[in-house]
Design a protein around this motif. Structure first.
Motif, short mmCIF file in Angstrom:
data_model
loop_
_atom_site.label_atom_id
_atom_site.label_comp_id
_atom_site.label_asym_id
_atom_site.label_seq_id
_atom_site.Cartn_x
_atom_site.Cartn_y
_atom_site.Cartn_z
N LEU A 232 0.90 -1.24 -0.06
CA LEU A 232 0.12 -0.51 0.07
C LEU A 232 0.83 0.67 -0.27
CD1 LEU A 232 -2.81 -0.72 2.57
CD2 LEU A 232 -2.92 -1.09 0.20
N GLY A 233 2.14 1.61 -0.77
CA GLY A 233 2.86 2.26 -0.66
C GLY A 233 2.52 3.22 -1.06
N ASP A 234 1.21 3.43 -2.66
CA ASP A 234 0.04 4.77 -3.01
C ASP A 234 0.18 5.45 -1.81
OD1 ASP A 234 -1.14 2.33 -2.73
OD2 ASP A 234 -1.94 2.46 -4.21
N LEU A 235 -0.68 5.12 -0.41
CA LEU A 235 -0.68 5.74 0.24
C LEU A 235 -0.35 6.74 0.98
CD1 LEU A 235 -3.43 3.45 2.36
CD2 LEU A 235 -3.75 4.94 0.47
N VAL A 236 1.40 6.75 0.89
CA VAL A 236 1.86 6.81 1.26
C VAL A 236 1.95 8.03 0.79
CG1 VAL A 236 5.03 7.64 2.18
CG2 VAL A 236 3.65 5.06 2.25
N ASP A 237 1.68 8.87 -0.59
CA ASP A 237 2.22 10.05 -1.80
C ASP A 237 0.87 10.88 -1.31
OD1 ASP A 237 3.37 7.85 -3.86
OD2 ASP A 237 1.28 7.27 -4.37
N GLY A 238 1.71 12.34 -1.23
CA GLY A 238 1.05 13.20 -1.04
C GLY A 238 1.02 13.84 0.45
N HIS A 239 2.35 13.23 1.52
CA HIS A 239 2.60 12.80 2.89
C HIS A 239 1.06 12.73 3.43
CE1 HIS A 239 5.87 15.75 1.80
NE2 HIS A 239 5.09 16.59 1.60
N HIS A 240 0.55 11.40 3.02
CA HIS A 240 0.18 10.67 3.62
C HIS A 240 -1.52 11.55 3.16
CE1 HIS A 240 3.59 10.43 6.02
NE2 HIS A 240 3.73 9.34 5.62
N LYS A 242 -3.91 10.84 1.44
CA LYS A 242 -5.36 10.27 1.77
C LYS A 242 -5.53 8.90 3.16
CE LYS A 242 -5.69 8.76 -3.05
NZ LYS A 242 -5.60 7.62 -4.09
N ILE A 243 -4.69 8.85 3.81
CA ILE A 243 -5.33 9.16 4.96
C ILE A 243 -5.12 9.37 6.33
CG2 ILE A 243 -4.50 6.81 4.43
CD1 ILE A 243 -1.96 6.23 5.81
N GLY A 244 -4.55 10.95 6.21
CA GLY A 244 -4.26 11.79 7.18
C GLY A 244 -3.27 12.19 7.29
N ARG A 245 -2.49 13.33 7.17
CA ARG A 245 -1.24 14.53 6.72
C ARG A 245 -0.95 15.07 8.28
NH1 ARG A 245 -1.12 18.48 2.05
NH2 ARG A 245 -2.17 16.79 0.45
N SER A 246 -2.52 15.66 8.75
CA SER A 246 -2.12 16.63 10.47
C SER A 246 -3.17 15.37 10.78
CB SER A 246 -2.65 17.80 9.78
OG SER A 246 -3.39 18.13 11.14
N VAL A 247 -2.93 15.31 12.42
CA VAL A 247 -3.09 14.50 13.57
C VAL A 247 -2.73 15.45 14.90
CG1 VAL A 247 -2.83 12.11 14.86
CG2 VAL A 247 -2.57 11.76 12.55
N ALA A 248 -4.37 14.64 15.17
CA ALA A 248 -4.29 16.01 17.03
C ALA A 248 -4.49 15.21 17.84
CB ALA A 248 -4.88 16.76 16.21
N PHE A 249 -4.33 15.46 18.82
CA PHE A 249 -5.00 14.60 20.54
C PHE A 249 -6.33 14.97 20.60
CE2 PHE A 249 0.33 16.02 20.40
CZ PHE A 249 0.54 14.96 21.40
#
Length: 563
Positions: A232-240, A242-249
């Motif tokens: 699933l390396g394509d999910l790494v594209d664009g700084h992730h 598609k699966i979340g490039r920003s994560v919060a507490f």
């Protein structure tokens, strides 16, 4: 002549919690003391076809809006009074395109069906293949991913629905999608990403948990080698992207509050903030916090315990850093079917229609009627010194949907030992009691396993629908041997979501402060003091453990015969 309707509670602050479960969306409004002002629920559609279980994000959003509007009306709460909102939801996988429209994840091709529900087990083979790589991230999932987590499901879609895979612009956990739908902010929850996506939240342990730091987690927690290794390396594209490039507490405010469209739809017009995540209802005292396990008892049961130090426990998810309580490591056990199993056992029994009619005529729930039948049976049966002893000849392994923990075997099957030709309501009552006991023995197995690997759990806290069933709670107390604290507020899952909304609204300086202010203990259910009860359950627990070992032996015998 112009009239102005004055707000009857001009200074009141109200917090809204939304909980999307497997079968319904619920909304509850709470005041600053944690008192429930009003709640409502709305059913959601579900499609089941073998191992595939699917839902619609469009249907869920409509249900959320209906529940919120109804709750506000019942509580007589105006939009300006609501200062914060929090979402809690099942860890289901949502697929949307660049316009935010649903993308099908179903063999049927039905575009409405764009959610793979948490309990979906279509990706068992993908999970096994992922685990065979022995990636370092797997040590933070109890040693391996479950088919109920997101990576196996993503891999299944890529391998089986290539057109859908190419169309998806965002893959989101359901609670994150609700946040995004409400605020337009694509920031993901540390809770969902750490617990179900293999995100390594502790990669940020060295950074201060400032607002800036919690918004700047793009490159720190995803293990790119893992995604590439499993295909699933394509999910790494664009700084992730598609699966979340920003994560919060948990408790972090998202966007600028609700979008205008969301506010109009839900009946809540002015929101200072929005937060999403599951929550843990506990005292903030360190020693007390680390000796408790929370049971969230619904369609399934989630077992959550926290610790100051990370504890690696085979077969139990985690350790997840700051997934629920900031700066604590979360251990997450679970049983994939508890409420769902009880419903299955009852509804598929030949006496079920008669029982349902009796319950309706008496204006009680089916569970309450069964509990009363069991009490009467114990009084009539002089050979049974207490209610639990009625099942001395019936034993159940509750793995009807596999075993999530602690053996982490999705191929485990349920076992019912002690069936006869009896089809009466009394026989159904015994089957129901034995099922409750089997579920409780499973919880005992999880607690003992966690304590053997470093936890010091001596108290349980229970919330969710099943926690309202006194027999379910008493059997758990007797079998696990721990007191069980029930929350003052019965709708504690909704309260947990509202607490996060209150933190996001900056009504409290921290999650710990909000938990102390809005939570309160209610009834405490203690284990039976009768030593005969303990001796009886110790014996049945040995049988419970043996049922799984026998299953493994039988599985091996058949495998050899067919090889």
């Amino acid at each position: 002549m112009t009239t102005v309707e004055l707000n009857p509670f001009p200074s009141r602050s109200v917090f809204l919690g939304v909980d999307v479960g497997t079968g319904s969306a619920r909304a509850g409004l709470f005041d600053e003391s944690g008192k429930l002002l009003g709640s409502s629920s709305s059913p959601i559609q579900i499609w089941k076809d073998g191992d595939c279980v699917e839902q619609s994000s469009t249907d869920i959003w409509h249900a959320v809006c209906a529940a919120v509007r109804a709750a506000c009306s019942l509580a007589n709460v105006s939009d300006v009074e609501v200062k914060g909102i929090g979402f809690a939801a099942t860890c289901s996988l949502v697929a949307v395109d660049a316009e935010g429209s649903p993308v099908t994840v179903s063999w049927s091709g039905d575009s409405r069906r764009n959610i793979i529900v948490w309990m979906d087990h279509r990706a068992v083979k993908q999970a096994e293949r992922i685990n065979s790589f022995n990636s370092p991230v797997l040590q933070y999932c109890g040693g391996g991913v479950s088919p109920e987590m997101e990576p196996p499901k993503l891999l299944w879609v890529k391998e089986n629905l290539q057109e859908s895979w190419s169309m998806v612009y965002k893959w989101m956990d359901l609670s994150d999608w609700l946040s995004f739908r409400a605020t337009g902010d694509d920031t993901r929850s540390l809770c969902t990403t750490v617990c179900k996506w293999t995100y390594l939240g502790h990669a940020h342990m060295q950074q201060q948990m400032t607002e800036k730091a919690s918004r700047d987690m793009e490159a720190c927690g995803w293990d790119d080698e893992f995604w590439e290794e499993i295909g699933l390396g394509d999910l790494v594209d664009g700084h992730h992207a598609k699966i979340g490039r920003s994560v919060a507490f948990p408790g972090h405010p998202l966007g600028n509050g609700l979008t205008a469209t969301a506010a109009k739809a839900s009946g809540v017009g002015v929101m200072e903030s929005k937060s999403d995540s599951d929550s843990l209802k506990k005292d903030s005292d360190v020693d007390t916090l680390c000796t408790r396990m929370v049971l969230v008892c619904g369609t399934s049961t989630c077992h959550m315990a926290v610790s100051r130090e990370k504890l690696f426990i085979p077969g139990v998810w985690g350790p997840f850093w700051s997934a629920v309580v900031p700066e604590y490591w979360l251990t997450e056990g679970g049983q994939s079917a508890t409420g769902a199993l009880l419903d299955h056992i009852i509804e598929n029994h030949v006496a079920s229609p008669r029982l349902a009619n009796q319950a309706a005529s008496q204006k009680v729930s089916v569970f309450e009627l069964l509990n009363n039948i069991l009490k009467s049976m114990a009084q009539e049966d002089t050979s049974s010194p207490f209610v639990a002893a009625l099942t001395s000849e019936m034993h159940i392994l509750p793995d009807f949907h596999g075993n999530r923990s602690p053996v982490a075997d999705p191929n485990s099957k349920g076992v019912v030992f002690g069936m006869t030709l009896d089809t009466s309501e009394k026989q159904l009552a015994l089957l129901y009691l034995a099922t409750v006991q089997g579920i409780a023995y499973g919880t005992r197995h999880i607690v003992e396993h966690c304590n053997a690997h470093g936890h010091k759990i001596d108290t349980l806290l229970a919330c969710g629908g099943l926690s309202k069933n006194p027999l379910f709670i008493q059997e758990h107390a007797d079998i696990v041997g721990c007191p069980i604290i029930l929350p003052r507020e019965s709708e504690s899952v909704l309260l947990g979501a509202a607490i996060l909304g209150a933190v996001a609204a900056k009504s409290y300086p921290s999650l710990h402060d909000a938990m102390k202010a809005l939570n309160a203990a209610g009834q405490v259910v203690h284990p039976s003091s009768d030593p005969k009860v303990k001796k009886y359950h110790d014996a049945k627990y040995r049988i419970f453990r043996d049922l799984y070992e026998q299953q493994l032996s039988h599985r091996s015998i058949i495998t050899q015969a067919l090889s």
